[in-house]
Scaffold this motif. Structure first.
Motif, mmCIF file in Angstrom:
data_model
loop_
_atom_site.group_PDB
_atom_site.id
_atom_site.type_symbol
_atom_site.label_atom_id
_atom_site.label_comp_id
_atom_site.label_asym_id
_atom_site.label_seq_id
_atom_site.Cartn_x
_atom_site.Cartn_y
_atom_site.Cartn_z
ATOM 1 N N ASP A 1 -15.089 -51.686 -7.384
ATOM 2 C CA ASP A 1 -15.403 -52.987 -6.793
ATOM 3 C C ASP A 1 -14.808 -53.127 -5.392
ATOM 4 O O ASP A 1 -15.445 -53.674 -4.479
ATOM 5 N N MET A 2 -13.595 -52.632 -5.198
ATOM 6 C CA MET A 2 -12.989 -52.696 -3.869
ATOM 7 C C MET A 2 -13.748 -51.792 -2.894
ATOM 8 O O MET A 2 -13.914 -52.128 -1.714
ATOM 9 N N LEU B 1 -16.778 -43.799 -9.673
ATOM 10 C CA LEU B 1 -15.718 -44.807 -9.715
ATOM 11 C C LEU B 1 -15.965 -45.827 -10.828
ATOM 12 O O LEU B 1 -15.019 -46.303 -11.466
ATOM 13 N N ALA B 2 -17.206 -46.184 -11.043
ATOM 14 C CA ALA B 2 -17.534 -47.156 -12.091
ATOM 15 C C ALA B 2 -17.066 -46.662 -13.453
ATOM 16 O O ALA B 2 -16.638 -47.457 -14.304
ATOM 17 N N ARG C 1 -23.821 -43.615 -3.325
ATOM 18 C CA ARG C 1 -24.227 -43.931 -4.702
ATOM 19 C C ARG C 1 -23.477 -43.058 -5.701
ATOM 20 O O ARG C 1 -23.022 -43.538 -6.743
ATOM 21 N N LEU C 2 -23.347 -41.764 -5.377
ATOM 22 C CA LEU C 2 -22.640 -40.854 -6.272
ATOM 23 C C LEU C 2 -21.179 -41.265 -6.429
ATOM 24 O O LEU C 2 -20.638 -41.281 -7.546
ATOM 25 N N LEU C 3 -20.546 -41.610 -5.318
ATOM 26 C CA LEU C 3 -19.151 -42.043 -5.367
ATOM 27 C C LEU C 3 -18.990 -43.273 -6.245
ATOM 28 O O LEU C 3 -18.092 -43.334 -7.102
ATOM 29 N N ARG D 1 -8.595 -39.014 -6.530
ATOM 30 C CA ARG D 1 -9.059 -37.864 -7.328
ATOM 31 C C ARG D 1 -10.573 -37.717 -7.254
ATOM 32 O O ARG D 1 -11.099 -36.605 -7.119
ATOM 33 N N VAL D 2 -11.285 -38.833 -7.301
ATOM 34 C CA VAL D 2 -12.745 -38.773 -7.277
ATOM 35 C C VAL D 2 -13.256 -38.227 -5.946
ATOM 36 O O VAL D 2 -14.102 -37.334 -5.916
#
Length: 408
Positions: free
Chosen positions: A233-234, A224-225, A218-220, A316-317
């Protein structure tokens, strides 16, 4: 052409060209005549302007007559020409064989192998180019393909090991050399199997051990969002279907079956087509990208083409969230971690390993059994199925009733 005229040599005639000169005289087409099996035969030899002379023709005629007299040798000019043609073809073929036998790895790489690699992804092309320049060419560039030995392949391995290259990188380099060899076999440059089987590759457990918890996932996705909606989305598609990055990047709308809730994955890594199933999370992503089209890529780059690499934003994330101070590649989070996470979640939720194998598209069941340790409760529950099969109160020694507590 005019009428045949005698040349002064018995059996040798010349026919003058109507207009062309050879020196100050008309060009002559030289012919000879002789008897073959009792019949008069004429054979043309060529123009004087092209090097034929009555003297040469006379010597040829003498050789033919000698063959007729002795029964040895060729009896016609046509037979001589056919023999000369065959000999020329044999020489040419021998020259080709010699050239192929002398072809070096570098020549084959530049002229045959490398021009055929354009269909590969940009990342694969860059990796192969680097492996060739840094590790393969320094050892094999001047080596003739026909003289390639396991010893030379061993040298590539040793140099890479000394430089601290990982077993995975060395295996990749061997894979490139093997591809070169296969193409050389196809085109007739070599005829023996690739000698890689005689060189032992360094072993290392490269299986990824890291997978995300639901909280980490969820954090990732939240990060990304904000930073890269397309990567988000990917990532969702991979996290809830186990699809590889390349499979997602190649996904086309004609392979998405909304009514049946399935996605056809064409030509995946193991070459066996399979289906992924559309969860609610995947459906939400697909709806955002779907505008009624029936064909074309689902996810497109900024230029409208296929996305050929994982975005820098994603890297990076995950580095910021999970990879700081992590040096072991098996424990670092990358895009493939999402596929690993999907399989891990399936097993943790009690899905049997055979179903996991089919959903993941594993060609070998051994690849799936690596997840078995994630389901201890499921295995314990499975083992308990046989409990009590002997009947209530019956011990393993059939017929003896247990009295008192189970011994410890």
């Amino acid at each position: 052409m005019g009428k045949r005229v005698k040349t002064g040599y018995p059996g040798v005639y010349g026919t003058p060209h109507a207009t062309r000169k050879h020196g100050i005289k008309p060009d002559l087409y030289i012919e000879i005549t002789y008897r073959l099996d009792g019949k008069k035969k004429w054979e043309g030899l060529g123009w004087m302007s092209q090097g034929m002379t009555p003297l040469k023709a006379s010597k040829i005629l003498m050789d033919l007559k000698e063959a007729h007299r002795t029964g040895h040798g060729l009896r016609t000019v046509a037979a001589h020409r056919e023999l000369a043609k065959e000999e020329a073809e044999e020489r040419l073929e021998a020259e080709k064989v010699a050239a192929r036998e002398a072809t070096t790895f570098e020549e084959f790489w530049l002229n045959v192998y490398w021009p055929l690699q354009r269909e590969k992804s940009a990342r694969s092309i860059a990796t192969e180019a680097s492996l060739w320049k840094l590790w393969i060419a320094p050892q094999l560039a001047d080596v003739a393909l026909m003289k390639f030995t396991p010893f030379q392949l061993e040298k590539v391995k040793q140099v890479m090991l000394k430089a601290g290259k990982s077993p995975k990188t060395i295996k990749y380099a061997f894979g490139v050399i093997s591809q070169i060899w296969s193409l050389a076999q196809r085109d007739g440059y070599v005829f023996t199997p690739f000698p890689g089987g005689q060189v032992r590759l360094p072993q290392q457990d490269n299986k990824r051990q890291r997978f995300l918890t639901p909280q980490e996932a969820r954090l990732l996705l939240e990060y990304l969002a904000e930073r890269s909606p397309l990567s988000h989305d990917m990532a969702v598609v991979s996290l809830f279907s186990g699809m590889r990055f390349g499979e997602i990047a190649s996904l086309e709308w004609q392979d998405v079956d909304f009514p049946d809730g399935r996605i056809l994955i064409r030509d995946p890594k193991n070459s066996q087509n399979r289906y992924a199933f559309i969860t609610g999370e995947i459906a939400a992503v697909l709806r955002r990208h779907h505008s009624g089209q029936r064909s074309g890529l689902v996810f497109v780059s900024r230029t409208g083409g296929r996305i050929d690499r994982i975005s820098k934003a994603y890297t990076r994330v995950v580095d910021e969230l999970f990879n700081e101070g992590v040096t072991d590649p098996r424990l670092r989070v990358c895009f493939h971690t999402l596929r690993h996470t999907y399989a891990s979640w399936l097993v943790q939720k009690g899905v049997d390993l055979y179903s996991v194998k089919e959903l993941m598209g594993h060609s070998d069941f051994k690849m799936t059994t690596r997840y078995s340790h994630l389901a201890p409760e499921g295995l314990r529950k499975a083992a308990k199925v046989v409990e009590g099969s002997l009947g209530d109160g019956v011990s393993p020694k059939v017929g003896v009733v247990m009295r008192g507590p189970w011994p410890t």
